[in-house]
Scaffold this active site. Structure first.
Site, PDB file in Angstrom:
ATOM      1  N   GLU A 151       0.815  -1.218   0.000  1.00 48.16           N
ATOM      2  CA  GLU A 151       0.000   0.000   0.000  1.00 48.16           C
ATOM      3  C   GLU A 151       0.852   1.273   0.000  1.00 48.16           C
ATOM      4  OE1 GLU A 151      -4.088  -1.683   2.040  1.00 48.16           O
ATOM      5  OE2 GLU A 151      -2.675  -0.607   3.316  1.00 48.16           O
ATOM      6  N   GLU A 313      -6.682  -7.595  -1.057  1.00 52.64           N
ATOM      7  CA  GLU A 313      -7.316  -7.604   0.254  1.00 52.64           C
ATOM      8  C   GLU A 313      -8.806  -7.325   0.065  1.00 52.64           C
ATOM      9  OE1 GLU A 313      -5.420  -4.992   3.045  1.00 52.64           O
ATOM     10  OE2 GLU A 313      -3.399  -5.648   2.490  1.00 52.64           O
TER      11      GLU A 313
END
Length: 685
Positions: A151, A313
């Site tokens: 991320e 995710e």
């Protein structure tokens, strides 16, 4: 070159953290995953100190065992490079790797993403751990791919260490060549900001009234994106050489990062992290909010980067850190709904976050499929059901592409410039939300397309309509691209505050909307912000279906018709510019351009949809209520199509099928009035 996930079969799995669990649990976990039709896991993205407990000492035993077990049970593995969380020995020995706030406060060890991209020693150590891992695992039969870092630009997307200031100067020197050009681009003569030596130049620093030079601030965001991409490129280059059999991706789409350039430069495809329950914390504003359905807009951005992508995710439980981001548990059926939401929008691989909820650390409330007790629960049962369904139909869907005839246009320059510039930035989210909402409720699939410097007409011609709400920065070249598109028969729609800035963020010495004026057949005669104590004026639209009453939200451009081919469709009411044009349609070549002098709200967007005669692709075949989303994926070779119907309501919805269809998930016929269960999903061939 298109960067898209190329898969021959659908992969479903979970994010897994063996370093957080006793070794005796690992094999049982993998056995259970296999029974649930899981075929892939992601591991190791936060495990740097496991691999390198002390500088230069590398240990692979723990993950060797896990990878061997995964291979034993036929489960593939994505390895994460662990650079999102530098180990304590590293930040203690090399404090210069730490990120620093604008106020010059260093962020310390104890959370994650506390490093900076430009520290030479951090880049060196990141390269070493990446190379060691790649060389060690390049031939392991379980490993199929790599996730770079975790991320990028999440948690924080601004960087002010000394290394960043130095790298910013170097980046500016390459971009501008000399201080004269920099001073010109930044308008430095204003308020006596002119620079006479490169050492005087910095990233933005605290200023009076918290108002930095806006052109400096725009370049800062471009530089931050460049820095993140450079850091990812460092790792990607190592992985390509050391582990050439594996694909490379990274996860998430975050601020101050050109994810399109990132993917083009470094990745085989983008991966997205989808948490629709964030809508309970950050609901979209305005009428009839989309809530978790809004994540379809975010997934559309991922799809513009990679038409087929991975969701690394996928939310599977309630979410929250110890101190923030509290989200309720998904209702029964919502985890399945959100999984198919991702698939409907182009995901060909999905990993749930996470296999089991952590029992320690900041994320003890960021729940996974399994609870702390590790015994069966409803989320485990729901995930197993998803696994059974995708084992049957997933491989048929893989490789198909989302279908849309209308696109919402965005670009990084306006998004970044609009963060500081409230005179146009505040309207972007409002108008995009209104348009996406209106299209969703009319059951009209839409793409999101990012226009870039090298944009041409080729990728736009497949769309009948482009909506470009508020491009304050509009290059001459971009305007020419849009002119060519409209000249060939396309339709483009602009909102207020369009076309009045150049690439540096300077206001053009031209009548608004600048280079788009000829295309739109208008100029802006006057303009005004709608003040905090003022009501947005009524806009009366005369349409084919009759007179409609809209609102001139947020900001008003008062328009002057300049083209004989232009027609006024709506005028302002109840204000000092009553009777003046608010919406103009201009015939240009074979196509049409619309300019609306305000921000879009739901009624305005819906009225334009009806004015344009845009209808749902399933018109006549089925009738859908508002809470049900329609998506269509089509195979580019065979033409085989799949219709996804997703019910975001917690109540039954009646769908009328005028044509008989088969739901592939339950293998049942759909005809006449059918009750769709709360959070229900149909996948129809």
């Amino acid at each position: 070159m298109e960067k898209s996930l190329e898969a021959s079969r659908f992969r479903l799995g979970a994010c897994y953290y063996p370093e957080q669990w006793p070794e005796e649990m690992w094999e049982e976990d993998l056995k259970r995953m296999k029974k649930m039709n899981f075929s892939i896991i992601r591991i190791a993205e936060f495990a740097w100190s496991v691999f390198e407990p002390r500088e230069g000492e590398y240990r692979f035993e723990l993950f060797d065992k896990v990878l061997d077990l995964a291979h034993q049970y036929g489960i593939e593995v994505i390895l994460g490079t662990p650079t999102a969380t530098p180990p304590a020995w590293l930040t203690a020995k090399y404090p210069e790797v730490l990120n620093v706030s604008q106020q010059r406060v260093s962020y310390q060890h104890g959370q994650r993403r506390h490093y900076n991209y430009n520290s030479p020693v951090y880049r060196e150590l990141s390269a070493k751990i990446t190379r060691k891992m790649a060389e060690h695992y390049k031939n392991h039969p379980a490993v199929v791919g790599w996730q770079i870092d975790n991320e990028l630009n999440c948690e924080i997307n601004v960087f002010y260490s000394e290394a960043d200031h130095k790298a910013f100067r170097e980046w500016l020197q390459k971009k501008y060549g000399n201080l004269e050009r920099l001073n010109e681009a930044w308008g430095a003569v204003f308020w006596n900001q002119t620079y006479s030596d490169w050492e005087q130049v910095h990233l933005t620093r605290p200023t009076v009234s918290d108002s930095p030079n806006p052109h400096q601030a725009l370049d800062e965001k471009r530089f931050i994106s460049y820095s993140a991409i450079s850091f990812a490129q460092l790792q990607a280059d190592i992985l390509r050489i050391a582990a050439p059999r594996h694909w490379v991706t990274t996860n998430g789409i975050f601020g101050h990062l050109d994810s399109h350039s990132l993917t083009e430069s470094c990745l085989d495809f983008i991966s997205y992290d989808s948490y629709p329950n964030f809508s309970t914390i950050y609901p979209d504003k305005g009428e009839e909010p989309l809530l978790d359905r809004k994540w379809s807009l975010n997934l559309s951005v991922a799809r513009d980067i990679s038409p087929n992508f991975c969701v690394m995710e996928q939310q599977s439980g309630p979410g929250g850190w110890v101190n923030k981001m509290e989200m309720p548990s998904p209702k029964p059926g919502q985890m399945r709904l959100w999984t198919y939401q991702s698939i409907a929008h182009g995901a060909d691989m999905i990993l749930f976050f996470r296999w089991r909820t952590a029992v320690f650390g900041t994320e003890i409330y960021w729940h996974g499929i399994n609870d702390y007790h590790n015994e069966p629960n409803r989320r485990v049962m729901e995930a197993a059901g998803i696994g059974r369904e995708l084992a049957e139909v997933g491989d048929r869907i893989v490789g198909t592409r989302y279908q849309a005839d209308i696109a919402i246009i965005r670009d990084y320059d306006n998004e970044w410039d609009g963060e500081l510039d409230k005179w146009h930035g505040q309207m972007q989210g409002k108008s995009v939300s209104a348009w996406f909402k209106a299209l969703q409720y009319h059951h009209i699939p839409a793409d999101v397309i990012y226009l870039r410097d090298q944009a041409d007409c080729s990728h736009l011609n497949k769309y009948k309509v482009l909506v470009y709400p508020h491009p304050a920065i509009l290059f001459d070249a971009t305007a020419q691209v849009l002119k060519d598109y409209v000249r060939r028969g396309g339709t483009v729609i602009f909102g207020c505050r369009s076309g009045y800035k150049n690439k540096d963020g300077h206001c053009l010495r031209m009548r608004m909307p600048g280079y788009a004026a000829e295309l739109c057949g208008i100029t802006v005669e006057d303009f005004t912000l709608i003040g905090p104590n003022e009501q947005a004026p009524t806009v009366i639209m005369t349409a084919q279906a009759g007179t409609r009453e809209l609102k001139g939200e947020a900001f008003n451009d008062i328009l002057r018709v300049e083209s004989a081919a232009a027609e006024v469709l709506a005028v302002y009411q109840d204000t000092y510019y009553a009777g003046k044009p608010a919406l103009v349609r201009n015939k240009y070549g074979e196509g049409t351009a619309y300019y609306f002098g305000a921000a879009f709200e739901l009624t305005a967007a819906a009225s334009l949809i009806e004015e344009l005669g845009i209808v749902s692709p399933i018109e006549g075949h089925m009738e859908l209520p508002k809470p049900v989303e329609l998506s269509i994926r089509k195979h580019p070779g065979t033409g085989e199509s799949f219709i996804f119907l997703l019910n975001y309501s917690g109540h039954e919805q009646t769908v009328r099928f005028n044509t008989e269809f088969i739901d592939l998930l339950k293998n049942c016929k759909l005809h006449g009035d059918v009750k769709m269960e709360p959070y229900g999903v149909y996948v129809i061939q």
